[in-house]
Design a protein around this motif. Structure first.
Motif, short mmCIF file in Angstrom:
data_model
loop_
_atom_site.label_atom_id
_atom_site.label_comp_id
_atom_site.label_asym_id
_atom_site.label_seq_id
_atom_site.Cartn_x
_atom_site.Cartn_y
_atom_site.Cartn_z
N ILE A 819 26.79 34.98 44.06
CA ILE A 819 28.21 35.05 43.71
C ILE A 819 28.48 34.17 42.49
O ILE A 819 27.98 33.05 42.39
N ARG A 820 29.29 34.71 41.58
CA ARG A 820 29.69 33.97 40.39
C ARG A 820 31.10 33.44 40.55
O ARG A 820 31.89 33.95 41.35
N ASP A 821 31.41 32.40 39.79
CA ASP A 821 32.75 31.81 39.84
C ASP A 821 33.81 32.88 39.55
O ASP A 821 33.69 33.63 38.58
N GLU A 822 34.83 32.95 40.41
CA GLU A 822 35.97 33.87 40.32
C GLU A 822 35.61 35.32 40.63
O GLU A 822 36.41 36.23 40.39
N ASP A 823 34.44 35.55 41.20
CA ASP A 823 34.13 36.89 41.72
C ASP A 823 35.06 37.23 42.87
O ASP A 823 35.50 36.36 43.63
N TRP A 824 35.33 38.51 43.02
CA TRP A 824 35.95 39.00 44.24
C TRP A 824 34.85 39.21 45.26
O TRP A 824 33.80 39.79 44.95
N ILE A 825 35.07 38.70 46.45
CA ILE A 825 34.03 38.77 47.47
C ILE A 825 34.61 39.29 48.78
O ILE A 825 35.82 39.24 49.01
N GLU A 826 33.72 39.80 49.61
CA GLU A 826 34.10 40.20 50.96
C GLU A 826 33.68 39.11 51.93
O GLU A 826 32.54 38.64 51.89
N VAL A 827 34.61 38.71 52.78
CA VAL A 827 34.36 37.69 53.80
C VAL A 827 34.50 38.38 55.15
O VAL A 827 35.55 38.95 55.46
N VAL A 836 38.70 38.67 48.87
CA VAL A 836 39.41 37.56 48.24
C VAL A 836 38.65 37.13 46.99
O VAL A 836 37.51 37.57 46.76
N GLN A 837 39.25 36.24 46.23
CA GLN A 837 38.61 35.76 45.03
C GLN A 837 38.00 34.38 45.29
O GLN A 837 38.64 33.51 45.88
N ALA A 838 36.76 34.20 44.84
CA ALA A 838 36.02 32.97 45.09
C ALA A 838 36.19 31.99 43.94
O ALA A 838 36.39 32.39 42.79
N LYS A 839 36.09 30.73 44.27
CA LYS A 839 36.17 29.67 43.26
C LYS A 839 35.18 28.59 43.64
O LYS A 839 35.08 28.19 44.80
N PHE A 840 34.41 28.13 42.63
CA PHE A 840 33.42 27.09 42.90
C PHE A 840 34.11 25.74 43.08
O PHE A 840 35.06 25.41 42.36
N ALA A 841 33.63 24.96 44.04
CA ALA A 841 34.13 23.61 44.28
C ALA A 841 33.03 22.81 44.95
O ALA A 841 32.47 23.25 45.96
N ALA A 842 32.73 21.66 44.42
CA ALA A 842 31.66 20.84 44.98
C ALA A 842 32.16 19.91 46.07
O ALA A 842 31.38 19.13 46.62
N ILE A 909 29.45 36.08 53.58
CA ILE A 909 30.10 36.46 52.33
C ILE A 909 29.15 37.31 51.48
O ILE A 909 27.94 37.08 51.46
N THR A 910 29.72 38.31 50.82
CA THR A 910 28.97 39.15 49.89
C THR A 910 29.87 39.46 48.71
O THR A 910 31.10 39.50 48.83
N ARG A 911 29.23 39.70 47.57
CA ARG A 911 30.00 40.09 46.40
C ARG A 911 30.56 41.49 46.62
O ARG A 911 29.88 42.39 47.08
N SER A 912 31.84 41.65 46.32
CA SER A 912 32.50 42.93 46.59
C SER A 912 31.96 44.02 45.68
O SER A 912 31.87 43.86 44.47
N ALA A 913 31.60 45.17 46.28
CA ALA A 913 31.15 46.31 45.49
C ALA A 913 32.25 46.78 44.55
O ALA A 913 32.00 47.17 43.40
N SER A 914 33.49 46.72 45.01
CA SER A 914 34.61 47.11 44.17
C SER A 914 34.76 46.15 43.00
O SER A 914 35.14 46.55 41.89
N ALA A 915 34.43 44.87 43.23
CA ALA A 915 34.54 43.90 42.15
C ALA A 915 33.53 44.23 41.05
O ALA A 915 33.83 44.13 39.86
N GLN A 916 32.35 44.63 41.46
CA GLN A 916 31.34 44.97 40.46
C GLN A 916 31.78 46.17 39.63
O GLN A 916 31.44 46.28 38.46
N ALA A 917 32.55 47.05 40.25
CA ALA A 917 33.05 48.20 39.51
C ALA A 917 34.31 47.88 38.72
O ALA A 917 34.83 48.73 37.99
N GLY A 918 34.82 46.64 38.91
CA GLY A 918 35.98 46.20 38.16
C GLY A 918 37.29 46.79 38.62
O GLY A 918 38.25 46.86 37.85
N VAL A 919 37.37 47.23 39.88
CA VAL A 919 38.60 47.89 40.33
C VAL A 919 39.45 47.02 41.24
O VAL A 919 40.58 47.39 41.56
N VAL A 920 38.91 45.89 41.69
CA VAL A 920 39.68 45.03 42.58
C VAL A 920 40.74 44.28 41.79
O VAL A 920 40.45 43.64 40.79
N LYS A 921 41.99 44.38 42.22
CA LYS A 921 43.09 43.68 41.55
C LYS A 921 43.94 42.88 42.54
O LYS A 921 44.89 42.23 42.13
N ALA A 922 43.62 42.96 43.81
CA ALA A 922 44.41 42.27 44.80
C ALA A 922 43.54 41.97 46.02
O ALA A 922 42.52 42.62 46.25
#
Length: 957
Positions: A819-827, A836-842, A909-922
């Protein structure tokens, strides 16, 4: 010629009037000064004279101005004219609203009062609402604590007679070592910030134990990123090390606890695990192998280990013997628990050493003479400068009750309960163990319940069950499934009301409880239950009455809406009978009073404080405590009730300025001028505890006598702290087949397992009933310091800090999952999936993901714009949390108290398939928007879009 300098007012007045009252932007209850100009709020600042915050005010408190002027405020009573959830209402007048409510509730009281379920959310008037339910005669009353804090409350009250949260505090002036266990930044925040400032100034060490490092943890000297739900194991490992090193306070244990009381060791016997007692019922202790004495006697030197033969031939061992036997077991060693807790074994050993060094090597005495409860005089007070504070991170697990008890056991072993430098009680605590008030369960001839619906169970005989042992309450509180549910179980009421379990109800009445959104687990199903119909077309939950000040998500599912005022428009009592504002050195209570006239705030707005509405409704129903003998209303409104109501002779909601002329405190006849005296004193009253009575309150003659005079205690006997709980053992014996009251067969194993008289640890239920392979991560929420529950995140000023949330995960965790910073992911949990959208935090333990709670909103609610980030990108973890365990046999709750296990959640958690296609907006799920109007329609009031139906005489449900 030199021109004169212009006259500039460098400190212009911010208003033409200032009034003092009590904040309600969180549970801290700080004193505030509200500046007004032309009858409108201009500014809110902290009141430097107030004992809680001493002038300090947080962002929430300052933003109270925008809370009051929120576009989401409700304007008038409303009755539903469309389907539940449609938001279609007809505005009505108060007389019609109250007549309608009376017509629904009066037949219920005549027929069966238990058909009313009355549940209140985050209000601070339970001294009224619980009493009102008692007058109505329903057992079905509960409040917010059941899904928030009851593990903490019960764990403390059944162990040390007090608790963490807002009912105790570290000794900020003397502690040298503070451990913060699972502490969020939303409760008691300003006093904690003031205290932490003192500790930082003198170099005391602060250790924060929490999966997430935020707020207080960010300024701690050490952060221990523990895995959620393992705090009890960590505490047991510390106890293991302290016992191994003989670094415990045996004198304290014998003087103030039941560590030396003899416990019967008779496996299979009816008294196995109970305390050995003499013929007068006094607990026994061993003086030597053949002599026994009353364990409460003075001048004895009892044994704390060893096996002894009682005069009747049975064996017995001191309670401390059982403590040592259990926690010296290698299973609790640092090496054994390290992997599960996520804490290096060397760190656990070091923390144990530091605790011992602070408690014993840096011990001190205060030169204050005092007399203990047995009449012995002391010329000083022995200090143990180790403090602990704990909150929701501990209590919101299915093992939270025993974890709370584990922390209190750790404190007792260190001699660090109400000693100088340690955790300190705030009046009216400590209370006897357990507190004397039991839950009501029988109705008197006039229909009034024999006691308040909530209370403290002393044994199986106090459960609210029928002859077959089945629950009598709609939430199943005080049943064999959840026996010590002292705050009720609000999180189960909607499922059970829908299912008719254990019986159908007629009306669900709620106040400030956003149960169709962020205050419920299993959100989508909860919404379905609220709207589901029977085969005959009627709703499964026939009627819902809801009171709130704002257009929350829950409003849309009500049949009758009663609009509340804001906290700046009404009277409130912050009572010693409920949630007082005491500190360790003094008893205190406070009021809110109207600094604004609600009727003048907006044209067409007609709202009333819910407490006054309850008073009115009770009189219309003819409830005994709310009517005179001739049937007339006993109280004009809530303000009148605050002044004139007496819970016991001389004891009312407020302790200050009692007596005919305000000449007495705590106990005295009602004073007609009492509220004005509070207003004249900045809205609060405080009485100092005598200096020699401020520590060792559980056994300090000065404090016990003072507390009895004040009405906090029914007697001045010493309060014995309990390392071993006989109350819990009574339930275990019942499960093993002993006693007149026994559980149904389906609950026997559960009760026998979890009613351990010593603190225990077990895997949280969701983790135990799923696999690490399927769900390798824990998921938790944190309360943001700048918002308090749902209502703060619709505040225009606070929204400038955050309008949406992210799922925060450690960068190493993200790498493992691609997962990359600010990716949309499935939880995904065992219950469902969100996007939801992911954010890195240490600042998070690597096996945990987290987010801010309650920022996500349902579109259309709270009068936010249709594209507001809270509804578009914001989200709730609630959608992933089931209200029942994965096995489906019990509520997702602690088996002892029924507390909701919010933080047991396991996910992958997994990276959203829709995110990879660039269609997730919400984020998803997205529910249909509620028809509640938007902020851009500022002149419109909620319900105004349906005014044509009101004019046309639209029908009522």
């Amino acid at each position: 010629m030199r021109q004169p300098e212009p006259a500039i007012d460098t400190s212009p007045s911010i208003g033409d009037e200032v009034k003092t009252t009590t904040c309600y932007m969180c549970a801290c209850r700080c004193g505030i000064k509200v500046w007004l100009k032309d009858g409108q709020i201009r500014y809110i600042q902290g009141n430097p004279d107030h004992p809680v915050n001493q002038g300090v005010l947080c962002a929430k408190g300052s933003a109270g101005i925008m809370q009051h002027y929120s576009p989401a405020r409700l304007d008038k009573p409303m009755v539903r004219v469309g389907e539940r959830g449609s938001g279609e209402f007809r505005e009505i007048e108060w007389d019609e609203a109250l007549e309608l409510a009376t017509s629904w509730l009066k037949p219920i009281r005549e027929r069966n009062p238990d058909e009313l379920a009355f549940f209140t959310g985050r209000d601070q008037s339970q001294a009224l609402t619980g009493w009102w339910a008692q007058q109505f005669g329903t057992v079905n009353y509960a409040a917010h604590g059941g899904f928030c804090s009851v593990n903490m409350a019960a764990g403390g009250l059944y162990s040390v007679g007090g608790s963490f949260w807002e009912f105790g505090e570290p000794d900020w002036d003397h502690t040298q070592y503070l451990m913060l266990w699972g502490v969020a930044e939303d409760h008691d925040s300003n006093p904690i910030k003031l205290g932490l400032g003192k500790l930082k100034a003198r170099g005391a060490k602060i250790v924060a134990i929490n999966p997430v490092r935020s707020g207080y943890g960010a300024i701690a000297d050490e952060w221990i990123g523990i895995r959620p739900g393992t705090d009890g194991l960590f505490a047991f490992a510390l106890i293991h090390e302290l016992l191994n090193a003989d670094r415990i306070d045996l004198d304290y244990l014998v003087r103030y606890t039941n560590a030396h009381w003899l416990v019967v060791d008779d496996p299979g016997g009816a008294e196995d695990g109970l305390f050995a007692r003499d013929i007068d019922g006094h607990p026994l202790c061993a003086i030597d192998s053949h002599r026994f004495a009353n364990a409460n006697d003075t001048g004895i030197q009892p044994r704390v280990v060893g096996e002894y033969t009682l005069r009747d031939g049975r064996r017995a061992v001191p309670a401390f013997h059982l403590v040592a036997q259990r926690y010296l077991d290698p299973q609790y060693s640092p090496d054994a628990v390290s992997k599960r807790c996520g804490i290096p074994a060397d760190t656990i050993r070091r923390i144990a050493r530091e605790l011992a060094e602070a408690a014993f090597d840096r011990a001190f005495t205060l030169p204050i003479a005092w007399t203990d409860a047995w009449g012995r005089e002391h010329d000083s007070m022995q200090g143990r400068p180790v403090s602990m504070h704990a909150m929701r991170g501990i209590s919101s697990h299915s093992n939270g009750f025993h974890t709370c008890r584990a922390l209190h056991l750790l404190q007792m072993l260190l001699g660090a309960v109400d000693a100088p430098g340690s955790f300190r009680y705030q009046p009216p605590f400590p209370k006897p163990l357990p507190p004397p008030n039991r839950p009501g369960k029988a109705r008197q001839a006039n229909g009034v319940l024999d006691a308040a619906p909530l209370g403290f169970v002393h044994g199986p005989e106090d459960l609210v069950v029928d002859e077959a042992g089945h629950p009598r309450r709609i939430d199943h509180a005080f049943s064999w499934a959840y026996p010590l549910s002292a705050h009720g179980m609000m999180h189960t009421v909607i499922r059970n009301a829908w299912a008719g379990d254990p019986y159908p109800i007629d009306t669900l009445m709620m106040f400030m409880a956003n149960m169709s959104w962020n205050s419920s687990m299993n959100t989508a199903q909860t919404i379905a239950w609220l709207t589901d119909r029977r085969e005959d077309g009627e709703y499964r939950i026939p009627r819902i009455i809801y009171a709130d000040a704002y257009a929350s998500e829950m409003v849309a599912y009500a049949d009758l809406v009663l609009p509340d005022t804001t906290y700046l428009e009404r009277f409130d009592a912050i009572s010693l009978l409920d949630r007082p504002i005491s500190d360790a050195d003094g008893a205190a209570d406070a009021i809110r009073h109207p600094v604004l006239d609600a009727a003048k705030q907006r044209e067409g707005r007609d709202v009333r404080g819910f407490q006054s509405v309850l008073i009115d409704l009770g009189a219309r129903l003819g409830l005994p405590g709310l009517t005179n003998e001739d049937g007339t209303a006993k109280y004009r409104d809530y303000a009148d009730y605050i002044v004139r109501h007496e819970r016991a002779p001389g004891v009312g909601l407020l302790a200050g300025w009692r007596g005919a002329h305000g000449e007495v405190e705590a106990k005295g006849q009602p004073n007609p001028q009492q509220l004005q005296r509070y207003i004249d004193n900045s809205g609060f009253w405080r009485s100092e505890i005598p200096e020699d009575a401020r520590y060792f309150k559980m056994a300090n003659r000065g404090y016990l006598d003072w507390a009895q005079r004040m009405g906090f205690l029914g007697h001045a006997d010493p309060i014995v702290l309990q390392v071993y709980s006989e109350t819990l053992q009574k339930f275990r014996l019942a499960a093993q087949g002993h006693g007149a009251t026994q559980p149904p067969d389906e609950h026997r194993e559960r009760v026998a397992t979890y009613f351990d008289p010593l603190p225990m640890w077990y895997e949280p239920f969701e983790g135990e009933q799923t696999t690490r392979e399927d769900f390798p991560l824990s998921a938790v929420t944190q309360r943001p310091m700048f918002m308090y529950h749902a209502w703060g995140s619709q505040n225009a000023w606070l929204r400038q800090i955050a309008t949406r949330n992210w799922l925060y995960l450690h960068p190493d965790t993200a790498t493992r999952h691609g997962i990359r910073d600010e990716d949309w992911i499935e939880v995904t949990s065992h219950h469902g999936t969100i996007t939801v959208q992911a954010k890195f935090a240490a600042n998070v333990q690597p096996d945990t993901v987290w987010t801010w709670n309650a920022i996500g909103k349902r579109r259309g609610a709270w009068r936010l714009g249709k594209d507001a980030p809270e509804g578009r990108e914001g989200f709730l973890l609630n959608h992933l949390i089931s209200d029942i365990t994965p096995r489906g046999d019990y509520a997702n709750a602690d088996p002892v108290t029924g507390q909701a296990a919010w933080f047991d959640l396991r996910v992958r958690i997994t990276r959203s398939a829709s995110a990879q296609a660039g269609v997730v907006k919400a984020s998803s799920p997205q529910f249909p928007p509620l028809a509640m109007g938007e902020a851009s329609d500022a002149p419109l009031r909620y319900g105004a879009q349906f005014r044509d139906k009101r004019k046309a005489g639209g029908s009522t449900p």
